[in-house]
Design a protein around this motif. Structure first.
Motif, mmCIF file in Angstrom:
data_model
loop_
_atom_site.group_PDB
_atom_site.id
_atom_site.type_symbol
_atom_site.label_atom_id
_atom_site.label_comp_id
_atom_site.label_asym_id
_atom_site.label_seq_id
_atom_site.Cartn_x
_atom_site.Cartn_y
_atom_site.Cartn_z
ATOM 1 N N ASP A 167 -68.895 24.653 157.730
ATOM 2 C CA ASP A 167 -68.200 24.878 156.460
ATOM 3 C C ASP A 167 -67.993 26.358 156.188
ATOM 4 O O ASP A 167 -66.962 26.772 155.659
ATOM 5 C CB ASP A 167 -68.915 24.186 155.299
ATOM 6 C CG ASP A 167 -70.391 24.541 155.192
ATOM 7 O OD1 ASP A 167 -70.874 25.406 155.956
ATOM 8 O OD2 ASP A 167 -71.073 23.940 154.329
ATOM 9 N N PHE A 188 -67.168 24.564 150.826
ATOM 10 C CA PHE A 188 -68.595 24.231 150.695
ATOM 11 C C PHE A 188 -68.827 23.001 149.815
ATOM 12 O O PHE A 188 -69.946 22.756 149.376
ATOM 13 C CB PHE A 188 -69.345 25.428 150.105
ATOM 14 C CG PHE A 188 -69.289 26.665 150.955
ATOM 15 C CD1 PHE A 188 -70.202 26.870 151.974
ATOM 16 C CD2 PHE A 188 -68.304 27.635 150.740
ATOM 17 C CE1 PHE A 188 -70.150 28.007 152.769
ATOM 18 C CE2 PHE A 188 -68.245 28.779 151.522
ATOM 19 C CZ PHE A 188 -69.172 28.960 152.545
ATOM 20 N N ARG A 191 -71.882 20.611 150.237
ATOM 21 C CA ARG A 191 -73.254 21.076 150.071
ATOM 22 C C ARG A 191 -73.862 20.473 148.805
ATOM 23 O O ARG A 191 -73.146 20.058 147.885
ATOM 24 C CB ARG A 191 -73.289 22.600 149.968
ATOM 25 C CG ARG A 191 -72.819 23.347 151.204
ATOM 26 C CD ARG A 191 -73.873 23.393 152.298
ATOM 27 N NE ARG A 191 -73.431 24.246 153.406
ATOM 28 C CZ ARG A 191 -73.862 25.497 153.599
ATOM 29 N NH1 ARG A 191 -74.740 26.035 152.758
ATOM 30 N NH2 ARG A 191 -73.421 26.198 154.629
ATOM 31 N N PRO A 194 -72.630 23.249 145.813
ATOM 32 C CA PRO A 194 -71.532 23.972 146.461
ATOM 33 C C PRO A 194 -71.271 25.359 145.874
ATOM 34 O O PRO A 194 -70.898 26.275 146.603
ATOM 35 C CB PRO A 194 -70.327 23.050 146.270
ATOM 36 C CG PRO A 194 -70.697 22.128 145.167
ATOM 37 C CD PRO A 194 -72.180 21.968 145.240
ATOM 38 N N ALA A 197 -73.965 27.643 147.237
ATOM 39 C CA ALA A 197 -73.735 27.850 148.671
ATOM 40 C C ALA A 197 -72.578 28.815 148.908
ATOM 41 O O ALA A 197 -72.653 29.694 149.774
ATOM 42 C CB ALA A 197 -73.454 26.515 149.350
#
Length: 221
Positions: A167, A188, A191, A194, A197
Motif C-alpha cells: 500500500d 492506506f 489499514r 488508515p 498509517a
C-alpha cells in the motif's frame, strides 16, 4: 584488431562489474564473464559513455534467467542504486512541512514532488535478503518467490534501500504521478487506522529526504 576487440570486451565487462558488484560475487568470475559477453553481444553500447551499458541487463536476465530466477531482481536493485547515485541533488522539504500543510487546511488537495534520486521497485523474489547476505559475506539462500516492493534513494553521497509494504508502494506511485494527497492517502484505506498509517508513512518520506522542497511562487506584480 582481435586484441583490441578482446580488450574492449573486457573493458565492457569491467564496467558491468562496477555497476553490478553483488551480481558478480553471486555468479563468480567465470559465470559473470559468460553473462557479460552474451549480454554485450545482444546489447552493445550505443551511448557515448559506457555508464549506460548495464541499463538493459535486468530485462535481459528476466528473459534469460540462468542459474537463479532472482538474478533479474538483483540486477534491477543494483542498477537502481547506480542510477540514484548519479542523479542531481535537489533541496529537500523539511519534516515540519507536513504539519504546516495539515495546520493550513490545504493538505488533501496538495501534491508532493519526489526527489530525482529515488526509485520505486517491484520484485518477484526476496532479493533484499540476498543483497544483505552478500553485503555481509554470508552464504546466499536459495531463490524463492516472494513479491515485494522497495525504495532506493540517495542522501548526500550515500545510497540506501528499504522494503515497503504494497500500500505504501502504491501511495508513492500515486505521489510520483502528481496525484493530490487525498488520493495518495486513500492507498492506506485497508489499514486498521488508515489516517494514522498515511501520516506515519508520508511523514517518513519527509524525514528520509524523499520529497523536494517546493519552489517559491513568483510574486505577481
Amino acid at each position: 584488431m582481435e586484441i583490441y576487440a578482446n580488450m574492449y570486451l573486457w573493458r565492457q565487462i569491467d564496467v558491468l562489474r562496477e555497476d553490478f558488484p553483488k551480481l558478480a560475487v553471486l555468479l563468480g568470475d567465470e559465470a559473470f564473464y559468460t553473462l557479460g559477453k552474451a549480454f554485450v553481444h545482444v546489447h552493445p553500447s550505443v551511448h557515448h559513455s559506457l555508464s549506460q551499458l548495464g541499463r538493459r541487463l535486468p530485462q535481459y536476465l528476466k528473459e534469460h534467467p540462468g542459474s537463479r530466477p532472482d538474478l533479474s531482481d538483483l540486477a534491477a536493485l543494483e542498477w537502481a542504486r547506480a542510477e540514484v547515485f548519479e542523479e542531481a541533488a535537489v533541496p529537500t522539504a523539511s519534516p515540519s512541512m507536513l504539519r504546516e500543510m495539515a495546520a493550513a487546511g490545504d493538505f488533501s488537495c496538495a501534491s508532493l514532488e519526489l526527489v530525482p534520486a529515488l526509485r520505486l521497485l517491484r520484485f518477484d523474489s526476496d532479493v533484499l535478503d540476498v543483497w544483505q547476505q552478500l553485503e555481509d559475506g554470508h552464504p546466499v539462500p536459495a531463490a524463492h518467490r516472494a513479491p515485494s516492493f522497495a525504495v532506493v534513494w540517495r542522501r548526500e553521497l550515500e545510497v540506501f534501500h528499504v522494503q515497503v509494504q504494497a500500500d505504501e508502494a502504491k501511495a508513492l506511485a500515486l505521489a510520483s504521478a502528481g496525484e493530490p494527497l487525498e488520493v495518495v492517502c486513500a492507498a492506506f484505506e485497508d489499514r486498521g487506522d488508515p489516517v494514522e498509517a498515511a501520516f506515519r508513512a508520508i511523514g517518513s518520506w519527509f524525514a528520509e529526504g524523499w520529497i523536494c522542497e517546493p519552489e517559491e511562487e513568483t510574486a505577481r506584480p
